[in-house]
Design a protein around this motif. Structure first.
Motif, mmCIF file in Angstrom:
data_model
loop_
_atom_site.group_PDB
_atom_site.id
_atom_site.type_symbol
_atom_site.label_atom_id
_atom_site.label_comp_id
_atom_site.label_asym_id
_atom_site.label_seq_id
_atom_site.Cartn_x
_atom_site.Cartn_y
_atom_site.Cartn_z
ATOM 1 N N SER A 152 0.481 4.660 2.087
ATOM 2 C CA SER A 152 0.447 3.251 2.463
ATOM 3 C C SER A 152 -0.929 2.962 3.047
ATOM 4 O O SER A 152 -1.948 3.291 2.454
ATOM 5 C CB SER A 152 1.572 2.913 3.434
ATOM 6 N N SER A 153 -0.982 2.385 4.224
ATOM 7 C CA SER A 153 -2.236 1.999 4.867
ATOM 8 C C SER A 153 -1.882 1.426 6.225
ATOM 9 O O SER A 153 -0.732 1.015 6.461
ATOM 10 C CB SER A 153 -2.953 0.935 4.029
ATOM 11 N N VAL A 154 -2.862 1.362 7.114
ATOM 12 C CA VAL A 154 -2.611 0.604 8.342
ATOM 13 C C VAL A 154 -2.278 -0.844 8.003
ATOM 14 O O VAL A 154 -1.605 -1.539 8.776
ATOM 15 C CB VAL A 154 -3.800 0.668 9.317
ATOM 16 N N ALA A 155 -2.721 -1.305 6.819
ATOM 17 C CA ALA A 155 -2.369 -2.651 6.364
ATOM 18 C C ALA A 155 -0.898 -2.761 5.991
ATOM 19 O O ALA A 155 -0.406 -3.862 5.746
ATOM 20 C CB ALA A 155 -3.231 -3.053 5.170
ATOM 21 N N GLY A 156 -0.191 -1.649 5.959
ATOM 22 C CA GLY A 156 1.257 -1.666 5.793
ATOM 23 C C GLY A 156 1.988 -1.772 7.113
ATOM 24 O O GLY A 156 3.224 -1.867 7.145
ATOM 25 N N ILE B 277 16.071 15.556 -0.414
ATOM 26 C CA ILE B 277 14.747 15.031 -0.751
ATOM 27 C C ILE B 277 14.225 14.241 0.442
ATOM 28 O O ILE B 277 14.826 13.240 0.842
ATOM 29 C CB ILE B 277 14.784 14.124 -1.997
ATOM 30 N N ARG B 278 13.127 14.714 1.018
ATOM 31 C CA ARG B 278 12.497 13.993 2.129
ATOM 32 C C ARG B 278 11.434 13.051 1.576
ATOM 33 O O ARG B 278 10.687 13.419 0.672
ATOM 34 C CB ARG B 278 11.837 14.967 3.114
ATOM 35 N N VAL B 279 11.366 11.841 2.139
ATOM 36 C CA VAL B 279 10.372 10.863 1.706
ATOM 37 C C VAL B 279 9.705 10.273 2.949
ATOM 38 O O VAL B 279 10.380 9.673 3.799
ATOM 39 C CB VAL B 279 11.005 9.728 0.869
ATOM 40 N N ASN B 280 8.415 10.465 3.053
ATOM 41 C CA ASN B 280 7.638 9.940 4.176
ATOM 42 C C ASN B 280 6.411 9.217 3.653
ATOM 43 O O ASN B 280 6.105 9.258 2.458
ATOM 44 C CB ASN B 280 7.218 11.084 5.119
ATOM 45 N N ALA B 281 5.705 8.565 4.549
ATOM 46 C CA ALA B 281 4.465 7.878 4.165
ATOM 47 C C ALA B 281 3.396 8.147 5.200
ATOM 48 O O ALA B 281 3.690 8.388 6.375
ATOM 49 C CB ALA B 281 4.699 6.367 4.040
ATOM 50 N N ILE B 282 2.165 8.095 4.749
ATOM 51 C CA ILE B 282 1.038 8.071 5.662
ATOM 52 C C ILE B 282 0.423 6.677 5.617
ATOM 53 O O ILE B 282 0.515 5.971 4.610
ATOM 54 C CB ILE B 282 -0.023 9.135 5.316
ATOM 55 N N ALA B 283 -0.182 6.284 6.721
ATOM 56 C CA ALA B 283 -0.832 4.977 6.824
ATOM 57 C C ALA B 283 -2.269 5.207 7.273
ATOM 58 O O ALA B 283 -2.579 5.147 8.469
ATOM 59 C CB ALA B 283 -0.084 4.083 7.802
ATOM 60 N N PRO B 284 -3.164 5.487 6.311
ATOM 61 C CA PRO B 284 -4.549 5.763 6.692
ATOM 62 C C PRO B 284 -5.250 4.540 7.253
ATOM 63 O O PRO B 284 -4.998 3.395 6.841
ATOM 64 C CB PRO B 284 -5.195 6.195 5.372
ATOM 65 N N GLY B 285 -6.145 4.810 8.193
ATOM 66 C CA GLY B 285 -7.094 3.797 8.605
ATOM 67 C C GLY B 285 -8.266 3.794 7.644
ATOM 68 O O GLY B 285 -8.191 4.324 6.527
ATOM 69 N N THR B 286 -9.365 3.221 8.062
ATOM 70 C CA THR B 286 -10.531 3.129 7.189
ATOM 71 C C THR B 286 -11.018 4.522 6.814
ATOM 72 O O THR B 286 -11.265 5.365 7.679
ATOM 73 C CB THR B 286 -11.658 2.363 7.887
ATOM 74 N N THR B 287 -11.128 4.760 5.514
ATOM 75 C CA THR B 287 -11.442 6.083 4.981
ATOM 76 C C THR B 287 -12.531 5.955 3.924
ATOM 77 O O THR B 287 -12.502 5.040 3.095
ATOM 78 C CB THR B 287 -10.182 6.715 4.343
ATOM 79 N N HIS B 288 -13.479 6.877 3.922
ATOM 80 C CA HIS B 288 -14.533 6.866 2.905
ATOM 81 C C HIS B 288 -13.914 7.058 1.519
ATOM 82 O O HIS B 288 -13.241 8.050 1.254
ATOM 83 C CB HIS B 288 -15.548 7.974 3.173
ATOM 84 N N SER B 289 -14.122 6.086 0.645
ATOM 85 C CA SER B 289 -13.621 6.138 -0.721
ATOM 86 C C SER B 289 -14.383 5.117 -1.547
ATOM 87 O O SER B 289 -15.181 4.333 -1.015
ATOM 88 C CB SER B 289 -12.123 5.814 -0.774
ATOM 89 N N GLU B 290 -14.135 5.110 -2.856
ATOM 90 C CA GLU B 290 -14.782 4.112 -3.704
ATOM 91 C C GLU B 290 -14.329 2.703 -3.351
ATOM 92 O O GLU B 290 -15.111 1.744 -3.390
ATOM 93 C CB GLU B 290 -14.503 4.417 -5.170
ATOM 94 N N ILE B 291 -13.046 2.556 -2.984
ATOM 95 C CA ILE B 291 -12.527 1.239 -2.632
ATOM 96 C C ILE B 291 -13.209 0.708 -1.384
ATOM 97 O O ILE B 291 -13.689 -0.430 -1.347
ATOM 98 C CB ILE B 291 -10.992 1.293 -2.445
ATOM 99 N N ALA C 226 9.628 8.556 7.834
ATOM 100 C CA ALA C 226 8.579 8.276 8.812
ATOM 101 C C ALA C 226 7.357 7.673 8.130
ATOM 102 O O ALA C 226 7.067 7.950 6.975
ATOM 103 C CB ALA C 226 8.181 9.555 9.548
ATOM 104 N N VAL C 227 6.659 6.842 8.878
ATOM 105 C CA VAL C 227 5.365 6.305 8.446
ATOM 106 C C VAL C 227 4.351 6.740 9.493
ATOM 107 O O VAL C 227 4.396 6.282 10.639
ATOM 108 C CB VAL C 227 5.394 4.784 8.314
ATOM 109 N N VAL C 228 3.483 7.652 9.134
ATOM 110 C CA VAL C 228 2.591 8.298 10.088
ATOM 111 C C VAL C 228 1.198 7.676 10.003
ATOM 112 O O VAL C 228 0.504 7.826 8.988
ATOM 113 C CB VAL C 228 2.502 9.811 9.818
#
Length: 256
Positions: free
Chosen positions: A146-150, A183-197, A245-247
């Motif tokens: 996901s993203s912090v925008a989530g 089946i476990r299902v979780n998400a990560i919510a990255p902050g600003t990360t170096h990428s092409e986007i 969880a959303v981490v």
């Protein structure tokens, strides 16, 4: 040296040709995983697979556009045909779109974001989960990117924010629905990360990176490997009671 966090687990990584996806392929392989990589850019996938194999990892790739249901299904089928099972998946494929006020956003931008970030995840989840259920042994795990925008709003990015909130919703719904099947299902919510986007966003919006970093307690942009490390732990057997969880992996951004 290979460590054992994901030892011998067959892991599918979408959006693996760059950024967090490519970093995840490297981190997962280092942790002992058998990695199956998919994205739209064959040349980059081939280069990454060669790099990983040169380091002794088991790796294979298949070109797919996850927003197309048949191609998402083919990526899962490829993993099964190559390695006989699917233990885990990191659903990382995504797109950022333009930073435009909501009332000025064009339909084609909205559609492009939703097709990849939401429909793409929907396609991947249903085929990954179906494969895991057919195996009938549980112990499987999925991490969605996901993203912090989530979790919070940011200006001039309404479709992106909506799409990443949808990732959180899919994560929680799937975690609830398939917990008893192992089946476990979780998400990560990255902050600003170096990428092409983010490089594109920062390039078109001078001063944006400095502004975002000023709002982040750690005061910096993350390396993609830092996000991949969190995904590796969530995919591993080290957290068997963690699902739904959303981490946030964001230097403290959403803690403000």
């Amino acid at each position: 040296m290979t460590s054992s966090l994901l030892l011998d687990k067959v892991v599918l990584v979408t959006g693996a040709s760059s950024g967090i996806g490519a970093a995840a392929a490297r981190v997962f392989a280092r942790e002992g995983a058998v990695v199956v990589l998919t994205a739209r850019r064959k040349d980059r996938l081939d280069t990454l697979v060669d790099e990983l194999r040169a380091k002794g990892a088991q790796a294979a790739s298949v070109v797919s556009d996850v927003s197309v249901n048949e191609q998402a299904a083919a990526a899962v089928d490829f993993a099964l045909s190559e390695y006989g099972r699917l233990d885990s998946a990191f659903n990382n494929a995504g797109t950022g779109g333009d930073r435009t006020p909501l009332h000025l956003m064009q339909d084609d931008v909205y559609d492009a974001i939703m097709d990849v970030n939401v429909r793409g995840l929907w396609n991947c989840l249903r085929h990954e989960i179906a494969a895991m259920l057919r195996q009938g042994r549980g112990g499987c795990s999925i991490v969605n990117n996901s993203s912090v925008a989530g979790l919070v709003a940011i200006p001039a990015a309404a479709p992106y924010i909506a799409s990443k909130h949808a990732v959180v919703g899919f994560t929680r719904a799937a975690a609830d629905e398939y917990a008893k099947q192992g089946i476990r299902v979780n998400a990560i919510a990255p902050g600003t990360t170096h990428s092409e986007i983010t490089a594109d966003w920062f390039g078109r919006n001078p001063g944006l990176e400095g502004l975002v970093n000023s709002l982040t307690p750690q005061g910096r942009t993350a390396a993609p490997e830092e996000i991949a490390e969190a995904a590796a732990w969530l995919l591993s057997d080290r957290c068997p009671f963690l699902t739904g969880a959303v981490v946030p992996v964001d230097g403290g951004f959403v803690n403000q």
